[in-house]
Write a protein that holds these residues in place. Structure first.
Motif, PDB file in Angstrom:
ATOM      1  N   LEU A   7       0.799  -1.156   0.002  1.00 42.36           N
ATOM      2  CA  LEU A   7      -0.147  -0.019   0.011  1.00 42.36           C
ATOM      3  C   LEU A   7       1.003   1.154  -0.239  1.00 42.36           C
ATOM      4  CD1 LEU A   7      -2.824  -1.169   2.438  1.00 42.36           C
ATOM      5  CD2 LEU A   7      -3.067  -0.741  -0.111  1.00 42.36           C
ATOM      6  N   ALA A   8       1.941   1.349   0.603  1.00 45.52           N
ATOM      7  CA  ALA A   8       2.937   2.377   0.787  1.00 45.52           C
ATOM      8  C   ALA A   8       3.452   2.698  -0.442  1.00 45.52           C
ATOM      9  CB  ALA A   8       4.011   2.162   1.726  1.00 45.52           C
ATOM     10  N   ALA A   9       3.944   1.456  -1.249  1.00 46.22           N
ATOM     11  CA  ALA A   9       4.444   1.538  -2.548  1.00 46.22           C
ATOM     12  C   ALA A   9       3.498   2.098  -3.504  1.00 46.22           C
ATOM     13  CB  ALA A   9       5.121   0.349  -3.000  1.00 46.22           C
ATOM     14  N   PHE A  10       2.285   1.596  -3.502  1.00 42.55           N
ATOM     15  CA  PHE A  10       1.368   1.836  -4.568  1.00 42.55           C
ATOM     16  C   PHE A  10       0.990   3.388  -4.270  1.00 42.55           C
ATOM     17  CE2 PHE A  10       0.241  -2.469  -4.880  1.00 42.55           C
ATOM     18  CZ  PHE A  10       0.773  -2.788  -6.585  1.00 42.55           C
ATOM     19  N   THR A  11       0.795   3.802  -2.883  1.00 44.51           N
ATOM     20  CA  THR A  11       0.505   5.378  -2.444  1.00 44.51           C
ATOM     21  C   THR A  11       1.550   6.311  -3.073  1.00 44.51           C
ATOM     22  OG1 THR A  11      -0.759   4.684  -0.563  1.00 44.51           O
ATOM     23  CG2 THR A  11       0.121   6.883  -0.793  1.00 44.51           C
ATOM     24  N   ALA A  12       2.745   5.850  -3.094  1.00 42.04           N
ATOM     25  CA  ALA A  12       4.044   6.626  -3.334  1.00 42.04           C
ATOM     26  C   ALA A  12       4.078   6.803  -4.925  1.00 42.04           C
ATOM     27  CB  ALA A  12       5.259   6.280  -2.994  1.00 42.04           C
ATOM     28  N   MET A  13       3.474   5.748  -5.596  1.00 37.51           N
ATOM     29  CA  MET A  13       3.795   5.778  -7.331  1.00 37.51           C
ATOM     30  C   MET A  13       2.330   6.234  -7.851  1.00 37.51           C
ATOM     31  SD  MET A  13       5.856   2.598  -8.212  1.00 37.51           S
ATOM     32  CE  MET A  13       4.696   1.326  -7.840  1.00 37.51           C
ATOM     33  N   SER A  14       1.392   6.673  -6.988  1.00 36.92           N
ATOM     34  CA  SER A  14       0.128   7.071  -7.576  1.00 36.92           C
ATOM     35  C   SER A  14      -0.114   8.481  -8.004  1.00 36.92           C
ATOM     36  CB  SER A  14      -1.165   6.887  -6.480  1.00 36.92           C
ATOM     37  OG  SER A  14      -0.843   7.699  -5.267  1.00 36.92           O
ATOM     38  N   GLN A  15       1.060   8.988  -7.959  1.00 36.70           N
ATOM     39  CA  GLN A  15       1.428  10.378  -8.620  1.00 36.70           C
ATOM     40  C   GLN A  15       2.136  10.381  -9.718  1.00 36.70           C
ATOM     41  OE1 GLN A  15       3.981  12.945  -8.761  1.00 36.70           O
ATOM     42  NE2 GLN A  15       2.341  14.512  -8.902  1.00 36.70           N
ATOM     43  N   GLU A  16       1.748  11.304 -10.568  1.00 39.64           N
ATOM     44  CA  GLU A  16       2.590  11.046 -12.129  1.00 39.64           C
ATOM     45  C   GLU A  16       3.951  11.538 -12.020  1.00 39.64           C
ATOM     46  OE1 GLU A  16       2.281  13.290 -16.382  1.00 39.64           O
ATOM     47  OE2 GLU A  16       0.962  14.075 -14.757  1.00 39.64           O
ATOM     48  N   THR A  17       4.404  12.432 -11.484  1.00 40.16           N
ATOM     49  CA  THR A  17       5.772  12.569 -11.354  1.00 40.16           C
ATOM     50  C   THR A  17       6.633  11.646 -10.655  1.00 40.16           C
ATOM     51  OG1 THR A  17       5.172  14.937 -11.394  1.00 40.16           O
ATOM     52  CG2 THR A  17       7.571  14.468 -10.411  1.00 40.16           C
ATOM     53  N   ARG A  18       6.163  11.061  -9.373  1.00 43.66           N
ATOM     54  CA  ARG A  18       6.800   9.789  -8.833  1.00 43.66           C
ATOM     55  C   ARG A  18       6.753   8.690  -9.638  1.00 43.66           C
ATOM     56  NH1 ARG A  18       4.211  12.648  -4.281  1.00 43.66           N
ATOM     57  NH2 ARG A  18       2.662  11.037  -4.205  1.00 43.66           N
ATOM     58  N   LEU A  19       5.701   8.477 -10.344  1.00 41.61           N
ATOM     59  CA  LEU A  19       5.756   7.135 -11.286  1.00 41.61           C
ATOM     60  C   LEU A  19       6.704   7.311 -12.452  1.00 41.61           C
ATOM     61  CD1 LEU A  19       4.559   4.538 -12.225  1.00 41.61           C
ATOM     62  CD2 LEU A  19       2.682   5.660 -13.316  1.00 41.61           C
ATOM     63  N   ARG A  20       6.827   8.688 -13.022  1.00 40.20           N
ATOM     64  CA  ARG A  20       7.733   8.952 -13.987  1.00 40.20           C
ATOM     65  C   ARG A  20       9.306   8.851 -13.359  1.00 40.20           C
ATOM     66  NH1 ARG A  20       6.955  14.208 -16.566  1.00 40.20           N
ATOM     67  NH2 ARG A  20       8.561  13.577 -17.878  1.00 40.20           N
ATOM     68  N   ILE A  21       9.644   9.216 -12.012  1.00 41.35           N
ATOM     69  CA  ILE A  21      10.696   8.963 -11.379  1.00 41.35           C
ATOM     70  C   ILE A  21      11.394   7.421 -11.361  1.00 41.35           C
ATOM     71  CG2 ILE A  21      12.256   9.375  -9.412  1.00 41.35           C
ATOM     72  CD1 ILE A  21      10.346  12.039  -8.976  1.00 41.35           C
ATOM     73  N   VAL A  22      10.300   6.721 -10.754  1.00 43.59           N
ATOM     74  CA  VAL A  22      10.514   5.397 -10.693  1.00 43.59           C
ATOM     75  C   VAL A  22      10.927   4.694 -11.981  1.00 43.59           C
ATOM     76  CG1 VAL A  22       9.624   3.173 -10.147  1.00 43.59           C
ATOM     77  CG2 VAL A  22       9.308   5.072  -8.374  1.00 43.59           C
ATOM     78  N   ARG A  23      10.153   5.111 -12.918  1.00 40.70           N
ATOM     79  CA  ARG A  23      10.514   4.395 -14.302  1.00 40.70           C
ATOM     80  C   ARG A  23      11.970   4.918 -14.898  1.00 40.70           C
ATOM     81  NH1 ARG A  23       5.658   4.255 -18.506  1.00 40.70           N
ATOM     82  NH2 ARG A  23       7.056   2.369 -18.914  1.00 40.70           N
ATOM     83  N   LEU A  24      12.006   6.235 -14.617  1.00 36.10           N
ATOM     84  CA  LEU A  24      13.298   6.429 -15.250  1.00 36.10           C
ATOM     85  C   LEU A  24      14.503   6.081 -14.306  1.00 36.10           C
ATOM     86  CD1 LEU A  24      14.698   8.979 -16.911  1.00 36.10           C
ATOM     87  CD2 LEU A  24      14.260  10.546 -14.708  1.00 36.10           C
ATOM     88  N   LEU A  25      14.128   5.875 -13.189  1.00 38.30           N
ATOM     89  CA  LEU A  25      15.202   5.202 -12.260  1.00 38.30           C
ATOM     90  C   LEU A  25      15.630   3.824 -12.752  1.00 38.30           C
ATOM     91  CD1 LEU A  25      15.046   7.047  -8.831  1.00 38.30           C
ATOM     92  CD2 LEU A  25      16.838   7.575 -10.522  1.00 38.30           C
ATOM     93  N   VAL A  26      14.419   3.102 -13.066  1.00 38.66           N
ATOM     94  CA  VAL A  26      14.517   1.647 -13.346  1.00 38.66           C
ATOM     95  C   VAL A  26      15.347   1.592 -14.811  1.00 38.66           C
ATOM     96  CG1 VAL A  26      13.046  -0.216 -14.216  1.00 38.66           C
ATOM     97  CG2 VAL A  26      12.639   0.815 -12.162  1.00 38.66           C
ATOM     98  N   GLN A  27      15.069   2.435 -15.656  1.00 36.17           N
ATOM     99  CA  GLN A  27      15.893   2.530 -17.052  1.00 36.17           C
ATOM    100  C   GLN A  27      17.247   3.064 -16.617  1.00 36.17           C
ATOM    101  OE1 GLN A  27      13.754   5.311 -19.652  1.00 36.17           O
ATOM    102  NE2 GLN A  27      12.007   4.110 -19.615  1.00 36.17           N
ATOM    103  N   ALA A  28      17.453   3.764 -15.566  1.00 39.83           N
ATOM    104  CA  ALA A  28      18.984   4.229 -15.604  1.00 39.83           C
ATOM    105  C   ALA A  28      19.701   3.034 -15.051  1.00 39.83           C
ATOM    106  CB  ALA A  28      19.034   5.444 -14.526  1.00 39.83           C
TER     107      ALA A  28
END
Length: 119
Positions: A7-28
């Motif tokens: 739930l904490a992880a989904f809450t953190a990623m439920s915002q557009e900028t934070r989801l984009r950051i996670v995807r960017l860091l996965v790619q990095a």
């Protein structure tokens, strides 16, 4: 991963900028990215706004930071992300693997590390 962590992880990623950051860091990859480079990749996000989002993701255990000289480097926490996927897929097929086949196929990134059995 347990339900409160998920739930904490989904809450953190439920915002557009934070989801984009996670995807960017996965790619990095494991080397991560400097905070300034993340901001540049997000169309010049304001430092205070970026700091807020990175802090939120770090608190949820999805990213980590380290100091490298005068830079703060952020990277994805791959075990946490894998745990989140595992949490979602744990009870997927209930004896019917065809149900999960599309999800498993979507996760095939072609980057499975070599093991002694595959070498």
């Amino acid at each position: 991963m347990d339900e409160p962590q998920a739930l904490a992880a989904f809450t953190a990623m439920s915002q557009e900028t934070r989801l984009r950051i996670v995807r960017l860091l996965v790619q990095a990859g494991p080397e991560g990215m400097a905070a300034g480079a993340i901001g540049d990749a997000l169309d010049g996000a304001a430092t205070s706004r970026l700091s807020f989002h990175l802090s939120h993701l770090e608190h949820a255990g999805l990213v980590r930071s380290r100091r490298q000289g005068r830079f703060i480097i952020y990277s994805a926490v791959y075990p946490a992300l894998a745990g989140l996927i595992g949490f979602l897929m744990k009870d997927c097929c209930q004896g019917h693997p065809e149900i999960c086949a599309p999800a498993v196929a979507a996760m095939d990134c072609g980057c499975i590390p070599e093991t002694k059995e595959t070498v």
